[in-house]
Each structure stands twice: as C-alpha cells, then as structure tokens.
Design an enzyme around this catalytic site. Structure first.
Site, PDB file in Angstrom:
ATOM      1  N   LYS A  53      43.290  42.043  40.725  1.00  0.00           N
ATOM      2  CA  LYS A  53      43.534  40.593  40.759  1.00  0.00           C
ATOM      3  C   LYS A  53      44.605  40.215  39.742  1.00  0.00           C
ATOM      4  O   LYS A  53      45.519  39.450  40.032  1.00  0.00           O
ATOM      5  CB  LYS A  53      42.228  39.834  40.476  1.00  0.00           C
ATOM      6  N   GLN A  97      33.674  37.303  37.401  1.00  0.00           N
ATOM      7  CA  GLN A  97      33.457  38.419  38.319  1.00  0.00           C
ATOM      8  C   GLN A  97      31.957  38.686  38.501  1.00  0.00           C
ATOM      9  O   GLN A  97      31.229  38.847  37.528  1.00  0.00           O
ATOM     10  CB  GLN A  97      34.163  39.672  37.760  1.00  0.00           C
ATOM     11  N   ASP A 120      36.785  30.393  43.110  1.00  0.00           N
ATOM     12  CA  ASP A 120      35.914  31.186  43.983  1.00  0.00           C
ATOM     13  C   ASP A 120      35.183  30.288  44.989  1.00  0.00           C
ATOM     14  O   ASP A 120      34.633  30.774  45.971  1.00  0.00           O
ATOM     15  CB  ASP A 120      34.877  31.945  43.141  1.00  0.00           C
TER      16      ASP A 120
END
Ligand code: NDP
Length: 293
Positions: A53, A97, A120
């Site tokens: 990422k 994460q 997200d």
C-alpha cells in the site's frame, strides 16, 4: 471459454487517473494527499499488504505515513494515535490494518477514526451512508469489484446478482452497491440451504467466502460473470503452495462468460480503490471538485 477480467490492468488504469488528480492537487492547490497506515503487531501477511500500500501510494503521488506499533500496544495507546491522526491536517486518510491483535477491541478502534478520513469505509457513519445511498466512503474491495463488473457489463440494471458471504467488509457493502445499481440481489452465507441451486439463476456471482474452490463451474448459469474475491493459500501436489479463489477456476472458465483470476483480479483493485478513496477524502476535506478524466 470465459473472458479473463484483468484486475491488474484495470487497477493500473485507475492509478493513472489517481496520479493525474494527485498531480493536479499539488500543482493547483499545493496539497499532497496523505494516507496514514497503522499496523499493530508482526502478522506477516499484514506486513506485506502495508508495504504494498505504501509503495503504490508513493507511485501515485500520495504521501504514505506508516505507524508500526508493537503487538502489546494497548487500546488506549492506539486510540491516542488515532486521535492525533484525526487532528493532523496532512493526514487525509487513515487505515488501521486488520486483523488487530485479539486484546484490542477492533470495533471501538474503527469507530474512533474520523469518518471523513475513514478510507476503508468501515466506520458506522460510512456504513449507514452507503446503506441509504448517500455520499460516504465505500469499502475498497466491494468498490473495486463493482468497477470490474461495470467495466465488463456496463449497465448492471436488472441483473440477478448472488453474493456468497455476508461479512461487513465485503458481502454486506457489496449487497448495498449492487442494489444501488439496480441489480436484484441475493446474499448467501454458511446457513444457506442448497447453495448450488441459489447460484444457478445468477447473472453475476460475487464469491467472498474464504473456502478454496468451493463454487464449481457446473453450479453456474452459462454466461454468468464471476467476481472471485477469495484469496486462499493451498498446498499443491508438488508440496509447494499457491493462491486460489473461492471459485473453481478451471471448471468455471468453460461456463462463465467472464471471470476474475486469483491472483491478479480483485486484489489489485482493492489497493487501487484505497488510493482512490484517499484522493476522494482529500478533495472533500478541501472542498475541491475531482477531475472527471
Ligand atoms: P469472512 O470470514 O468474514 O466471511 C466469510 C463469509 O462466507 C461469511 O458470511 C460466511 O457465512 C460465508 N461462508 C463461509 N463458509 C460458507 C459456505 N460453505 N457456504 C456459504 N457461505 C459460507 O471473510 P471475508 O468476507 O473477510 O473474506 C472472504 C474472502 O475474501 C477471504 O478469502 C478473504 O481472504 C478474501 N478477501 C479478499 C480481499 C481482496 O482484496 N481480494 C479483501 C478482503 C477479503 P456466515 O456469515 O454464516 O459465517
């Protein structure tokens, strides 16, 4: 023989658009989009995801700020970091994460992220906005899957879509997205009776189960379009390992009209959509219109 839906190529095209927009933001407004990625612990797969990422963010002109915390980090310490990132004007997007270590309350952590920086799309405010069809942040994997479907099929109106899996990160947001695009949507899960029969009438199959090669080609309606979200590592006869999806690719390719490969299908789109969401968040926070091309 089904057409292969090339997620890698589609993700590259999306990243070209993101880079163009990021350059525009920097040149015209002096703004560099910033993504903060928080990793707690040493999970090897998570470390690889975070590295990827960060690398891809930089390639697109997005600053990636990584925060690597010890496995024993407390809820309180993590919440304090998130509070700081929420206040930091150079941070436009925050990603924690998952999975977090067991001792951390993940739901509490996700709720603590400023919903306008929640790239997200897991914050309850964004979940609600998606369910009422309003402007929020859309979770990356379902968004990437939708883009792949639209690129292949164009208008999705009237299609019968069957999603297998009802998780908060894939199945449920995918349901809302496909409904918004006028599909008739069925959501199957582990208690669904006769999964094979449920799938047989689907024009679109989205598999997000986590069971390797569960869905067989013979279960599909001829000409169905298959989006395989699953990523499963299995042992081969040679004793090595390989990644496979939730769909039995070798049998599905003869029945479907199009199918995503694993790897190289939905996975690359998930990361590209994270960067896309970071850009959207940056533009909204600065009240700047996105470029259309
Ligand atoms: P979850 O484990 O959270 O959810 C799995 C879902 O599948 C559940 O709803 C479960 O039902 C259902 N299920 C399990 N077994 C069966 C079965 N035999 N028949 C029908 N339904 C079943 O997984 P995620 O949604 O997080 O992920 C799904 C897959 O997608 C995984 O392989 C994951 O690695 C992959 N993934 C890939 C991403 C990408 O970027 N490509 C991103 C995110 C995930 P129930 O609710 O009843 O338990």
């Amino acid at each position: 023989m089904a057409k292969i839906i090339e997620g890698k190529r589609c993700a590259s095209n999306l990243k070209i658009k993101i880079t163009r927009q990021a350059n525009y933001l920097q040149e015209k407004h002096g703004i560099i989009p910033g993504l903060a990625v928080v990793l707690v612990g040493q999970d090897p797969a998570s470390q690889v995801y975070v590295r990827n990422k960060g690398k891809q963010a930089k390639e697109c002109g997005i600053t990636s700020i990584e925060h690597k915390l010890d496995t024993n980090t407390s809820d309180q310490e993590l919440l304090e970091l998130i509070a700081k990132l929420n206040q930091d004007p150079v941070v436009n997007g925050i990603l924690v994460q998952l999975p977090l270590p067991n001792h951390i309350d993940s739901a509490k952590v996700l709720k603590a992220i400023d919903s306008t920086k929640d790239v997200d799309g897991f914050h309850p405010v964004n979940v609600g906005l998606l369910s009422i069809g309003d402007k929020g942040m859309i979770p990356c994997t379902p968004l990437g899957s939708l883009m792949l479907l639209q690129e292949h099929l164009g208008d999705l109106s009237g299609k019968h879509a069957v999603i297998i899996g009802r998780s908060n990160i894939v199945g449920k947001p995918m349901f809302n997205l496909l409904l918004q695009h006028n599909c008739t949507v069925t959501v199957a899960h582990s208690r669904t009776c006769n999964l094979e029969y449920t799938i047989q009438s689907a024009d679109i199959v989205v598999a997000a189960v986590g069971v390797p090669q569960l869905i067989k080609g013979s279960w599909l309606k001829p000409g169905a379009v298959v989006i395989d979200v699953g990523i499963n590592r299995i042992k081969t006869a040679l004793g090595t390992t390989k990644l496979v999806g939730d769909v039995d690719f070798d049998s599905a390719i003869d029945i479907a009209s199009a199918i995503t490969p694993v790897p190289g299908g939905v996975g690359p789109m998930t990361i590209a959509c994270l960067l896309y969401n970071t850009l959207i968040a940056t533009c909204r926070q600065h009240q700047i219109e996105m470029l259309t091309t």
